[in-house]
Design a protein around this motif. Structure first.
Motif, PDB file in Angstrom:
ATOM      1  N   GLU A 186     -26.260  49.852 -18.509  1.00 12.87           N
ATOM      2  CA  GLU A 186     -25.529  48.728 -19.095  1.00 12.87           C
ATOM      3  C   GLU A 186     -26.458  47.532 -19.298  1.00 12.87           C
ATOM      4  N   SER A 187     -25.985  46.590 -20.087  1.00 14.66           N
ATOM      5  CA  SER A 187     -26.733  45.355 -20.309  1.00 14.66           C
ATOM      6  C   SER A 187     -26.700  44.489 -19.062  1.00 14.66           C
ATOM      7  N   GLY A 188     -27.858  43.888 -18.756  1.00 14.46           N
ATOM      8  CA  GLY A 188     -27.935  42.928 -17.666  1.00 14.46           C
ATOM      9  C   GLY A 188     -27.649  41.519 -18.169  1.00 14.46           C
ATOM     10  N   PRO A 189     -27.695  40.520 -17.285  1.00 14.72           N
ATOM     11  CA  PRO A 189     -27.291  39.150 -17.650  1.00 14.72           C
ATOM     12  C   PRO A 189     -28.131  38.520 -18.754  1.00 14.72           C
ATOM     13  N   ASP A 190     -29.409  38.884 -18.857  1.00 14.96           N
ATOM     14  CA  ASP A 190     -30.277  38.240 -19.855  1.00 14.96           C
ATOM     15  C   ASP A 190     -30.558  39.130 -21.067  1.00 14.96           C
ATOM     16  N   HIS A 191     -29.779  40.191 -21.230  1.00 11.50           N
ATOM     17  CA  HIS A 191     -30.054  41.098 -22.348  1.00 11.50           C
ATOM     18  C   HIS A 191     -29.833  40.384 -23.686  1.00 11.50           C
ATOM     19  N   LEU A 192     -30.860  40.404 -24.517  1.00 10.03           N
ATOM     20  CA  LEU A 192     -30.838  39.774 -25.858  1.00 10.03           C
ATOM     21  C   LEU A 192     -30.424  38.304 -25.782  1.00 10.03           C
ATOM     22  N   ILE A 193     -30.817  37.635 -24.705  1.00 12.85           N
ATOM     23  CA  ILE A 193     -30.366  36.265 -24.474  1.00 12.85           C
ATOM     24  C   ILE A 193     -30.788  35.325 -25.606  1.00 12.85           C
ATOM     25  N   GLU A 194     -31.971  35.564 -26.166  1.00 18.88           N
ATOM     26  CA  GLU A 194     -32.464  34.680 -27.244  1.00 18.88           C
ATOM     27  C   GLU A 194     -31.564  34.773 -28.482  1.00 18.88           C
ATOM     28  N   ASN A 262     -36.755  35.390 -39.559  1.00 18.93           N
ATOM     29  CA  ASN A 262     -37.613  36.466 -40.050  1.00 18.93           C
ATOM     30  C   ASN A 262     -38.319  37.213 -38.915  1.00 18.93           C
ATOM     31  N   SER A 263     -38.292  36.639 -37.713  1.00 14.71           N
ATOM     32  CA  SER A 263     -38.819  37.340 -36.538  1.00 14.71           C
ATOM     33  C   SER A 263     -38.206  36.703 -35.300  1.00 14.71           C
ATOM     34  N   ILE A 264     -38.204  37.471 -34.218  1.00  9.93           N
ATOM     35  CA  ILE A 264     -37.668  36.942 -32.971  1.00  9.93           C
ATOM     36  C   ILE A 264     -38.219  37.772 -31.817  1.00  9.93           C
ATOM     37  N   ASN A 265     -38.585  37.087 -30.719  1.00  6.36           N
ATOM     38  CA  ASN A 265     -38.945  37.773 -29.485  1.00  6.36           C
ATOM     39  C   ASN A 265     -37.688  37.892 -28.635  1.00  6.36           C
ATOM     40  N   LEU A 266     -37.413  39.088 -28.142  1.00  2.12           N
ATOM     41  CA  LEU A 266     -36.166  39.340 -27.429  1.00  2.12           C
ATOM     42  C   LEU A 266     -36.420  39.934 -26.048  1.00  2.12           C
ATOM     43  N   THR A 267     -35.572  39.547 -25.114  1.00  2.00           N
ATOM     44  CA  THR A 267     -35.590  40.121 -23.778  1.00  2.00           C
ATOM     45  C   THR A 267     -34.633  41.309 -23.728  1.00  2.00           C
ATOM     46  N   ALA A 268     -35.140  42.424 -23.243  1.00  2.00           N
ATOM     47  CA  ALA A 268     -34.269  43.551 -22.903  1.00  2.00           C
ATOM     48  C   ALA A 268     -34.061  43.494 -21.391  1.00  2.00           C
ATOM     49  N   ASP A 269     -32.809  43.435 -20.982  1.00  2.00           N
ATOM     50  CA  ASP A 269     -32.460  43.356 -19.557  1.00  2.00           C
ATOM     51  C   ASP A 269     -31.417  44.451 -19.305  1.00  2.00           C
ATOM     52  N   ILE A 270     -31.838  45.517 -18.666  1.00  2.00           N
ATOM     53  CA  ILE A 270     -31.011  46.715 -18.569  1.00  2.00           C
ATOM     54  C   ILE A 270     -30.781  47.068 -17.100  1.00  2.00           C
ATOM     55  N   LYS A 271     -29.533  47.411 -16.776  1.00  2.00           N
ATOM     56  CA  LYS A 271     -29.172  47.833 -15.419  1.00  2.00           C
ATOM     57  C   LYS A 271     -28.929  49.344 -15.405  1.00  2.00           C
ATOM     58  N   PHE A 272     -29.490  50.003 -14.409  1.00  2.00           N
ATOM     59  CA  PHE A 272     -29.336  51.454 -14.235  1.00  2.00           C
ATOM     60  C   PHE A 272     -28.676  51.698 -12.883  1.00  2.00           C
ATOM     61  N   ARG A 273     -27.595  52.458 -12.877  1.00  2.00           N
ATOM     62  CA  ARG A 273     -26.952  52.814 -11.613  1.00  2.00           C
ATOM     63  C   ARG A 273     -26.697  54.324 -11.581  1.00  2.00           C
ATOM     64  N   TRP A 274     -27.314  54.969 -10.622  1.00  2.00           N
ATOM     65  CA  TRP A 274     -27.093  56.395 -10.379  1.00  2.00           C
ATOM     66  C   TRP A 274     -26.030  56.560  -9.296  1.00  2.00           C
ATOM     67  N   TYR A 275     -25.038  57.387  -9.572  1.00  2.00           N
ATOM     68  CA  TYR A 275     -23.998  57.711  -8.610  1.00  2.00           C
ATOM     69  C   TYR A 275     -23.985  59.227  -8.368  1.00  2.00           C
TER      70      TYR A 275
END
Length: 280
Positions: A186-194, A262-275
């Motif tokens: 899932e997306s974390g808190p800062d995913h694509l924040i920009e 025309n351009s953008i720097n983006l943060t990927a912030d991803i959460k991984f949970r194994w159950y």
């Protein structure tokens, strides 16, 4: 090649048998294979709309974006965090909400390179997503279907991947083997924040999903992955936007502001949970 074996009739849960270019159950329900090899196991009565899931245009945008490998670090983290003991004897994988098949295809290539025996099934409610997926990778059983009623018998899979999707834990538990694994990405808190800061007047506080845990499962491992990537054209930015919920949620002004980029720097912030599925 994909097998399309060990599937269940979505109407009466009876086993499906392959008869030439169709799957049939003992009660006479028949499901024809599409030209590209997938099968539609989503009965009309289970559809909430005439054409559920992602549209043809959304699927095409997602496929073009993902093929540029901006999200390949997600694949690498899935593979590096996968509990190693669970891969030793081979693994039967369901990608529940597989979209156009990017992740299942990449994971398949990596595991096959390691000589790990795998069987892959991809399911999505969008026929457009499954059509695209079935053209991408012929080694997967691709199904149009719903997570709410998976057209497979109990204990069918060793691992279920649910990436940015809609989990139905009771069904996941039913179709997982006795000690099967479930991965939520899932997306974390800062995913694509920009991008979100341009689209919205204010950013909502992040709310953790399933903070009380998941009934029938125990948390094995939790991991967060953060990295930065760059989009270098308005076309790429539009492709990314059209595969996110923001395309529908953002204000008109926000979407217009994004059109000027025309351009953008983006943060990927991803959460991984194994159950792991609990016994009993």
């Amino acid at each position: 090649m994909s097998t399309l074996e060990n599937l269940s009739c979505p109407i009466d849960a009876a086993p499906l048998s392959r008869v030439e270019r169709s799957l049939k159950c003992e009660h006479g329900h028949t499901y024809d294979l599409a030209k590209t090899g997938y099968v539609n196991l989503l009965p009309v009565q289970n559809k909430r709309s005439k054409d559920p899931g992602d549209s043809k245009e959304m699927v095409a945008a997602r496929q073009t974006f993902l093929n540029q490998q901006h999200y390949f670090p997600i694949v690498k983290t899935i593979l590096s965090s996968w509990p190693k003991g669970d891969l030793l004897n081979g693994v039967r994988i369901l990608d529940a909400g597989c979209g156009e098949g990017y992740y299942l295809n990449e994971i398949g290539k990596a595991l096959l390179d390691q000589d790990i025996s795998i069987e892959r099934t991809g399911l999505d409610i969008s026929k457009w997503a499954i059509t695209a997926a079935s053209k991408r990778d012929k080694g997967v059983s691709w199904l149009v279907g719903s997570n709410a009623s998976l057209p497979v018998p109990s204990e069918r899979f060793d691992a279920i991947l649910c990436l940015f999707g809609f989990p139905v834990f009771s069904e996941f538990s039913r179709v997982l083997s006795e000690t099967g694994l479930l991965l939520l990405v899932e997306s974390g808190p800062d995913h694509l924040i920009e991008l979100r800061e341009i689209l919205y007047p204010s950013i909502h506080d992040y709310k953790q999903t399933f903070p009380e845990g998941v009934e029938g499962f125990e948390l094995v491992l939790e991991k967060a992955e953060t990295y930065v990537f760059t989009l270098n054209s308005q076309t790429e930015i539009e492709q990314l936007l059209s595969m996110t919920p923001h395309i529908h949620k953002a204000s008109y002004d926000g979407r217009e502001a994004v059109k000027q980029l025309n351009s953008i720097n983006l943060t990927a912030d991803i959460k991984f949970r194994w159950y792991r599925k609990k016994l009993g």
